[in-house]
Design a protein around this motif. Structure first.
Motif, PDB file in Angstrom:
ATOM      1  N   ILE A  97       4.340 -37.390  35.076  1.00  0.00           N
ATOM      2  CA  ILE A  97       5.782 -37.120  35.085  1.00  0.00           C
ATOM      3  C   ILE A  97       6.286 -36.752  36.476  1.00  0.00           C
ATOM      4  O   ILE A  97       7.482 -36.554  36.666  1.00  0.00           O
ATOM      5  CB  ILE A  97       6.151 -35.996  34.093  1.00  0.00           C
ATOM      6  CG1 ILE A  97       5.244 -34.779  34.269  1.00  0.00           C
ATOM      7  CG2 ILE A  97       6.089 -36.498  32.662  1.00  0.00           C
ATOM      8  CD1 ILE A  97       5.507 -33.651  33.307  1.00  0.00           C
ATOM      9  N   ALA A 114       7.360 -42.334  35.484  1.00  0.00           N
ATOM     10  CA  ALA A 114       6.912 -41.385  34.468  1.00  0.00           C
ATOM     11  C   ALA A 114       6.378 -42.209  33.301  1.00  0.00           C
ATOM     12  O   ALA A 114       7.141 -42.833  32.565  1.00  0.00           O
ATOM     13  CB  ALA A 114       8.057 -40.483  34.029  1.00  0.00           C
ATOM     14  N   LYS A 115       5.041 -42.237  33.163  1.00  0.00           N
ATOM     15  CA  LYS A 115       4.382 -43.149  32.222  1.00  0.00           C
ATOM     16  C   LYS A 115       3.149 -42.465  31.651  1.00  0.00           C
ATOM     17  O   LYS A 115       2.538 -41.620  32.294  1.00  0.00           O
ATOM     18  CB  LYS A 115       3.988 -44.438  32.939  1.00  0.00           C
ATOM     19  CG  LYS A 115       3.289 -45.482  32.082  1.00  0.00           C
ATOM     20  CD  LYS A 115       2.864 -46.690  32.899  1.00  0.00           C
ATOM     21  CE  LYS A 115       1.633 -46.419  33.720  1.00  0.00           C
ATOM     22  NZ  LYS A 115       0.394 -46.277  32.904  1.00  0.00           N
ATOM     23  N   ASP A 157       2.838 -48.759  28.895  1.00  0.00           N
ATOM     24  CA  ASP A 157       3.550 -47.539  28.500  1.00  0.00           C
ATOM     25  C   ASP A 157       3.229 -47.154  27.049  1.00  0.00           C
ATOM     26  O   ASP A 157       3.878 -46.277  26.488  1.00  0.00           O
ATOM     27  CB  ASP A 157       5.063 -47.695  28.703  1.00  0.00           C
ATOM     28  CG  ASP A 157       5.650 -48.875  27.952  1.00  0.00           C
ATOM     29  OD1 ASP A 157       4.897 -49.594  27.260  1.00  0.00           O
ATOM     30  OD2 ASP A 157       6.869 -49.092  28.057  1.00  0.00           O
ATOM     31  N   LEU A 166      11.704 -43.150  33.703  1.00  0.00           N
ATOM     32  CA  LEU A 166      10.993 -42.664  32.520  1.00  0.00           C
ATOM     33  C   LEU A 166      10.732 -43.791  31.541  1.00  0.00           C
ATOM     34  O   LEU A 166      11.643 -44.541  31.179  1.00  0.00           O
ATOM     35  CB  LEU A 166      11.785 -41.545  31.843  1.00  0.00           C
ATOM     36  CG  LEU A 166      11.784 -40.209  32.585  1.00  0.00           C
ATOM     37  CD1 LEU A 166      13.027 -40.086  33.456  1.00  0.00           C
ATOM     38  CD2 LEU A 166      11.701 -39.048  31.628  1.00  0.00           C
ATOM     39  N   ILE A 223       7.266 -40.073  27.244  1.00  0.00           N
ATOM     40  CA  ILE A 223       6.818 -39.034  28.163  1.00  0.00           C
ATOM     41  C   ILE A 223       7.615 -37.754  27.946  1.00  0.00           C
ATOM     42  O   ILE A 223       8.843 -37.774  27.905  1.00  0.00           O
ATOM     43  CB  ILE A 223       6.963 -39.509  29.624  1.00  0.00           C
ATOM     44  CG1 ILE A 223       5.866 -40.518  29.961  1.00  0.00           C
ATOM     45  CG2 ILE A 223       6.895 -38.347  30.593  1.00  0.00           C
ATOM     46  CD1 ILE A 223       4.467 -39.932  29.953  1.00  0.00           C
ATOM     47  N   THR A 249       8.524 -33.925  29.336  1.00  0.00           N
ATOM     48  CA  THR A 249       8.487 -33.103  30.539  1.00  0.00           C
ATOM     49  C   THR A 249       8.129 -31.652  30.229  1.00  0.00           C
ATOM     50  O   THR A 249       8.058 -30.829  31.132  1.00  0.00           O
ATOM     51  CB  THR A 249       9.834 -33.156  31.276  1.00  0.00           C
ATOM     52  OG1 THR A 249      10.882 -32.820  30.360  1.00  0.00           O
ATOM     53  CG2 THR A 249      10.092 -34.545  31.840  1.00  0.00           C
TER      54      THR A 249
END
Length: 557
Positions: free
Chosen positions: A275, A488-489, A496, A526, A530, A532
């Motif tokens: 992330i 972000a993966k 993904d 993103l 994902i 955070t």
């Protein structure tokens, strides 16, 4: 074999003053945090400007699995091995987050006989850097809400506040909240939320700053939200950057510790790689390069995440050029990529290993052909590995044109990494370093994302949601189109979709949101699901951690 914490607690550590002196630091260059930890004053850079940099070694890995690859352990053991060979080497790593420590992944201090110590301190609070980063993040959040409460002279739209609070803990309950309740005296009610501290833009800016003035400048550029007319509001508009920098004035100095064998190590900063950009601080790396002949550093998760961001974000912003890379793999992990259940990994299974090896070869391809770096594959040894399985991995590496070496640093420390270190020194001597970036900064945001997905992940293409399309257009209109990309993966797949193991083909990447981290200096795309702010597992690691009346900690790995 003893547990990691038992090995660490049984070690005889050198005074940190002695470690500092070994890399040319004087007593006035460090601030003590007890007998075995210190911070290095960043002002030493003024006296090191004309000193030639050492060689930078990047340690990365195949796509991670629950079977374990041992990237941090390999980094520590490789540094010990290079020092055994008479090469003055400093290891630079990220600080562990309390989220994984008390959750499921564990800490980030290495393992077995290849650890940085004192491991309990490093994994639990350390020198307080993450607390300082969290405080700076939350000060900015408080200033945003206070500004609205006190009349909102900037015209901030409460529905378009993008800045979130943070906590260094896996706590899913705080992902989405409503705050400011209880009447006017308690603020303005609005939807809000928390991220884990390692996902905070303050962490990213902290890890990419060149010095304290640069950090303050980056903090001022952070976008906290938008006005009712769509204008961006930054920390500078709120006059927040000075106070935030004050909270970080001690944290910005790199932390110096040692390995079990007495090798110096800088442990500083800790953004996640799924992330955020997944590298230790630029300051720590640059300091190590000035003080040593070799700097061994790592980038988080697999080479598709950490190494890609290391190249396109950290190296670009810091002017770094790696001398070589080490790609860590294990037979166990490759068999899992080949479809073997975790419970059956101890059994020889050449068919599954063949099915999983394309994951390794894709990462080799990325490092050698896409980034142009010399490469050694480190085969992290496990007792269950068979000769036939190891021979198959060696043959696959030979067919791909890269050397490989067994790493036994977990069980043997630096002695178990000598073969790997010697192979690394050989590839560094060869004149085949053609380090390069995969995309130019001048490409559009969508084009850069598509290049990463197609060239690094092997995707057929990228699908952007309607919301993401609009965000790309807005960001390019605001002048952010020439920034690098921070994907972000999921870390568990080249795609993904975390269920697609090995080397998936025929897949597409879906980008659902695109936003700017103006202070860090990159665009975040993103994908997938994902989070955070992760949550704790059904059986958190915290349940096993304890302390006795003497202060001795148990259950910490």
């Amino acid at each position: 074999m003893k547990s990691d914490i038992e090995i660490a607690q049984g070690a005889r550590l050198k005074p940190i003053k002695e470690i500092a002196q070994g890399i040319g630091l004087q007593e006035e260059d460090i601030f003590y945090y007890g007998p075995h930890k210190a911070k290095v004053d960043i002002s030493i850079h003024r006296g090191l400007r004309d000193k030639k940099d050492g060689k930078l070694i990047l340690v990365t890995a195949i796509t991670p699995t629950p079977a374990g690859e041992g990237k941090t352990t390999t980094s520590v053991g490789l540094g010990d091995a290079l020092n055994r060979l008479g090469k003055k080497t400093i290891i630079t790593l990220r600080e562990p987050s309390l989220g994984p420590v008390f959750g499921i992944k564990g800490g980030a201090a290495g393992g077995g006989y290849a650890q940085v110590v004192p491991m309990e301190d490093i994994n639990l609070h350390f020198t307080g850097d993450f607390h300082a980063i969290g405080a700076a993040n939350n000060l900015l959040a408080a200033l945003v809400d206070n500004h609205i409460h006190q009349g909102n002279a900037l015209g901030i739209d409460p529905r378009r506040i993008t800045w979130r609070r943070c906590v260094d803990m896996n706590d899913r309950q705080l992902r989405f909240i409503v705050d400011g309740l209880g009447g006017r005296v308690n603020g303005v009610p609005r939807e809000d939320g928390y991220d884990i501290t390692v996902a905070s833009e303050v962490m990213a800016a902290f890890c990419l700053a060149q010095d304290l003035p640069d950090l303050k400048e980056r903090l001022g550029r952070i976008i906290v939200g938008y006005t009712h007319t769509g204008e961006a509001v930054t920390a500078r508009h709120l006059k927040a950057q000075g106070a935030m920098a004050v909270l970080l004035k001690e944290a910005i100095n790199p932390n110096l510790v040692q390995t079990l064998e007495g090798s110096p190590a800088f442990i500083h900063g800790g953004p996640f790689a799924n992330i955020a950009h997944g590298c230790n601080s630029l300051l720590a790396t640059k300091t190590a390069l000035k003080l040593a002949d070799y700097c061994v550093t790592e980038a988080g998760f697999g080479a598709d995440l950490g190494a890609e961001k290391f190249v396109h974000i950290k190296c670009r912003q810091g002017g770094l050029q790696p001398a070589a890379a080490v790609l860590v793999a294990s037979v166990r992990a490759l068999k899992l990529h080949g479809g073997v259940p975790r419970a059956d990994l101890a059994r020889e299974n050449l068919a599954a290993l063949r099915a999983g090896l394309p994951n390794l070869t894709k990462h080799v391809e990325n490092i050698r052909e896409k980034f142009g770096l010399p490469l050694v594959v480190a085969i992290n040894s496990f007792p269950t590995d068979t000769e036939a399985e190891l021979e198959l991995v060696f043959a696959t590496c030979a067919a791909a044109g890269v050397p490989a070496a067994i790493s036994r640093v977990y069980s043997q420390g630096g002695a178990g990494g000598l073969e790997l270190a010697q192979e690394l020194l050989k590839v560094i001597k060869r004149d085949d370093n053609n380090f390069r970036y995969v995309y130019p900064l001048e490409s559009g945001i969508k084009e850069k994302i598509e290049t990463i997905a197609q060239e690094i992940y092997g995707a057929e293409g990228v699908d952007f949601t309607k919301a993401a399309e609009g965000e790309v257009s807005n960001l390019e209109a605001q002048g952010y189109g020439n920034l690098p990309i921070c994907m972000a993966k999921t870390q568990y797949s080249l795609s993904d979709d975390p269920q697609l193991l090995g080397r998936p083909r025929g897949f597409r990447i879906t980008v659902r949101q695109v936003r700017v981290s103006a202070g860090a200096g990159f665009i975040v795309a993103l994908t997938g699901q994902i989070m955070t702010l992760p949550g704790l597992p059904k059986k958190p690691a915290a349940e096993k951690i304890d302390i006795d009346a003497t202060g001795r900690i148990t259950g910490l790995f």
